[in-house]
Design a protein around this motif. Structure first.
Motif, short mmCIF file in Angstrom:
data_model
loop_
_atom_site.label_atom_id
_atom_site.label_comp_id
_atom_site.label_asym_id
_atom_site.label_seq_id
_atom_site.Cartn_x
_atom_site.Cartn_y
_atom_site.Cartn_z
N UNK A 301 0.86 -1.17 0.00
CA UNK A 301 0.00 0.00 0.00
C UNK A 301 0.91 1.23 0.00
N UNK A 302 0.32 2.39 0.24
CA UNK A 302 1.12 3.61 0.28
C UNK A 302 2.08 3.60 1.45
N UNK A 303 1.63 3.08 2.59
CA UNK A 303 2.48 3.07 3.78
C UNK A 303 2.38 1.74 4.53
N UNK A 304 2.14 0.66 3.81
CA UNK A 304 1.96 -0.62 4.49
C UNK A 304 2.27 -1.76 3.55
N UNK A 305 2.72 -2.88 4.12
CA UNK A 305 2.90 -4.13 3.38
C UNK A 305 1.98 -5.17 4.02
N UNK A 306 1.05 -5.70 3.23
CA UNK A 306 0.00 -6.59 3.75
C UNK A 306 0.10 -7.98 3.13
N UNK A 307 0.43 -9.00 3.91
CA UNK A 307 0.44 -10.36 3.38
C UNK A 307 -0.97 -10.84 3.04
N UNK A 308 -1.09 -11.54 1.93
CA UNK A 308 -2.36 -12.14 1.49
C UNK A 308 -2.11 -13.62 1.25
N UNK A 309 -2.88 -14.46 1.91
CA UNK A 309 -2.66 -15.91 1.89
C UNK A 309 -3.68 -16.57 0.97
N UNK A 310 -3.19 -17.44 0.08
CA UNK A 310 -4.05 -18.22 -0.82
C UNK A 310 -4.06 -19.67 -0.34
N UNK A 311 -5.23 -20.20 -0.06
CA UNK A 311 -5.33 -21.55 0.47
C UNK A 311 -6.35 -22.38 -0.31
N UNK A 312 -6.16 -23.69 -0.24
CA UNK A 312 -7.11 -24.65 -0.81
C UNK A 312 -7.83 -25.33 0.36
N UNK A 313 -9.14 -25.18 0.48
CA UNK A 313 -9.85 -25.80 1.61
C UNK A 313 -9.73 -27.31 1.58
N UNK A 314 -9.27 -27.86 2.68
CA UNK A 314 -9.16 -29.31 2.82
C UNK A 314 -9.59 -29.71 4.23
N UNK A 315 -10.28 -30.84 4.33
CA UNK A 315 -10.72 -31.32 5.64
C UNK A 315 -9.79 -32.39 6.21
N UNK A 316 -8.92 -32.92 5.39
CA UNK A 316 -8.04 -34.01 5.82
C UNK A 316 -6.96 -33.49 6.76
N UNK A 317 -6.55 -34.34 7.70
CA UNK A 317 -5.47 -34.01 8.63
C UNK A 317 -4.11 -34.47 8.14
N UNK A 318 -4.04 -34.96 6.90
CA UNK A 318 -2.79 -35.50 6.37
C UNK A 318 -2.07 -34.47 5.51
N UNK A 319 -0.77 -34.70 5.27
CA UNK A 319 -0.01 -33.85 4.36
C UNK A 319 -0.58 -33.99 2.95
N UNK A 320 -0.81 -32.87 2.29
CA UNK A 320 -1.48 -32.87 0.99
C UNK A 320 -0.45 -32.99 -0.15
N UNK A 321 -0.15 -34.22 -0.53
CA UNK A 321 0.87 -34.47 -1.55
C UNK A 321 0.54 -33.80 -2.88
#
Length: 451
Positions: A301-321
């Protein structure tokens, strides 16, 4: 006969973007006002670097990723250039090395201390002089150590060996006009350039030749409702997703690339209220695999840096290969001399599985001790007396062993009740998850006119 429109299946159809909370942004940063079309921001797993306003020269700020919140005005900067900094890029093989190009016609390479800057950094480890006009594009070779490309407003591209400060290749007759952007391919054997003459060129720097120019008809054409600002594309070779951000725009549009026609598939648009003045892009090594994060942007922004996170919704508790195939790691595949000698090597890949923390470590845990302590004032089954009755209090004080023994049985009952409640909640969450999937499918059909 009616035909139902088929919805293309893709695990990235429901990718959604979300800005972080205010306290996780970097505030009070005086982002540069220079009119140049670079990203103005570069990020790696340790640092975020932002080109900032500077009096009497050029500067950029380097912040450790955890240093969020308000940044003090006296925070030290990298300030060795005598003209405004136009572009910065982190070395892919060393998270403490960053290069910068400037209006002062030089390229400088800097080494950032382990914990960031405590004093202004004015002495680069390397100064590269070879351009006659301002240097607006900086990009490291993806697989060869110490190889850096720079492009200037003199329409010249130079490939450097940073370790020896020598020019490896000078390409000064391939572009008749201003060079807008340069990008290496995955193994660094070729690079692509965009030029003001409206030509896209694929160039072999070691032969000094244009491999292809003015390509045939585009495979696909996508019109973007954007402002007049430059478009900043980011391509993820692991997921084949392209993100397009417009300078002065307030959105991030993303598309999936496939091998079959129509090749480009629009996925979605992330929109916010404020326009972006620049954009940083986190390498895969810096993402949170536990949150199914497939991309992270750092919006200026003019006076700020804002992280934006892109995610894929998953219900599994496992590592998503499928979301995290092996990706380019920090180790160089070859030395600069090997590349000059004609060798070509793909990136050395690493697995992101080691960055995954199994959810069992975060599961609900019953503390038997706390349950016993909470159950002490409860009714003692053996006496039938209320815990608030004076005689019950005196009995508890006189025979603590009996009280604890009685409470132990009740504690076991409480544990069983808690576990039953947890199981019930898990079943409820699973049911809601299935309902969400059904609703998303209905919404998709509505969006595609398939009512």
């Amino acid at each position: 006969m009616s035909f139902r429109k088929v919805v293309r299946q893709s695990k990235f159809r429901h990718v959604f973007g979300q800005p972080v909370k205010n306290d996780q942004c970097y505030d009070d940063i005086r982002v540069s006002r220079v009119t140049w079309d670079s990203t103005f921001c570069a990020v790696n797993p340790k640092f975020v670097a932002v080109i900032v306003e500077a009096s009497g020269g050029g500067a950029f700020m380097v912040l450790p990723l955890p240093k969020t919140g308000r940044i003090d005005k006296s925070y030290p900067t990298v300030c060795g250039h005598t003209g405004p900094v136009l572009d910065i890029d982190w070395c892919p093989h060393n998270d403490h090395i960053v290069a910068s190009g400037s209006e002062d016609c030089t390229v400088m390479v800097w080494q950032i201390p382990e914990n960031g800057l405590t004093l202004p950094l004015t002495e680069p480890v390397v100064v590269l002089e070879g351009h006659s006009k301002r240097v607006g594009i900086i990009t490291w070779h993806p697989t060869a150590r110490n190889v850096l490309l720079s492009a200037g407003c003199d329409n010249v591209i130079i490939v450097w060996n940073v370790g020896t400060t020598e020019e490896l290749y000078r390409l000064d007759d391939l572009h008749p006009d201003l060079i807008y952007n340069v990008c290496w391919n995955r193994d660094g054997s070729l690079f692509c350039s965009a030029c003001k003459d409206k030509s896209v060129r694929i160039i072999d720097p070691r032969r000094g030749q244009v491999v292809a120019e003015n390509l045939e008809e585009p495979m696909a054409l996508q019109e973007l409702d954007s402002s007049n600002g430059a478009l900043l594309p980011f391509y993820d070779p692991d997921t084949n997703v392209v993100y397009v951000c417009g300078k002065g725009d307030s959105s991030i549009r993303y598309f999936e690339i496939t091998a079959e026609a129509p090749y480009i598939h629009f996925l979605n648009t992330f929109t916010s209220k404020e326009p972006q003045r620049g954009m940083g892009w986190m390498t895969k090594r810096g993402l949170d695999v536990n949150k199914c994060e497939i991309a992270r942007f750092y919006k200026l922004h003019e006076r700020k840096c804002e992280p934006i996170i892109m995610t894929v919704p998953r219900k599994s508790d496992l590592f998503q290969d499928d979301l995290y195939p092996d990706t380019a790691g920090p180790e160089a595949a070859m030395e600069a001399e090997d590349w000059v000698a004609g060798k070509t090597a793909a990136p050395i890949l690493i697995s992101l599985r080691e960055a995954y923390v199994p959810t069992k470590q975060r599961d609900f845990k019953v503390s038997r001790r706390s349950l016993l302590q909470e159950s002490r004032p409860a009714v003692a089954p053996s006496s039938g007396l209320s815990a608030t009755h004076p005689s019950a209090m005196s009995q508890s004080a006189a025979t603590p062993a009996i009280s604890i023994s009685a409470a132990t049985g009740e504690g076991g009952q409480i544990i069983e009740e808690v576990l039953r409640e947890v199981a019930s909640l898990r079943a409820l969450v699973a049911a809601q998850g299935e309902r969400i999937v059904r609703l998303e499918e209905q919404l998709s059909r509505l969006e595609n006119g398939d009512v």
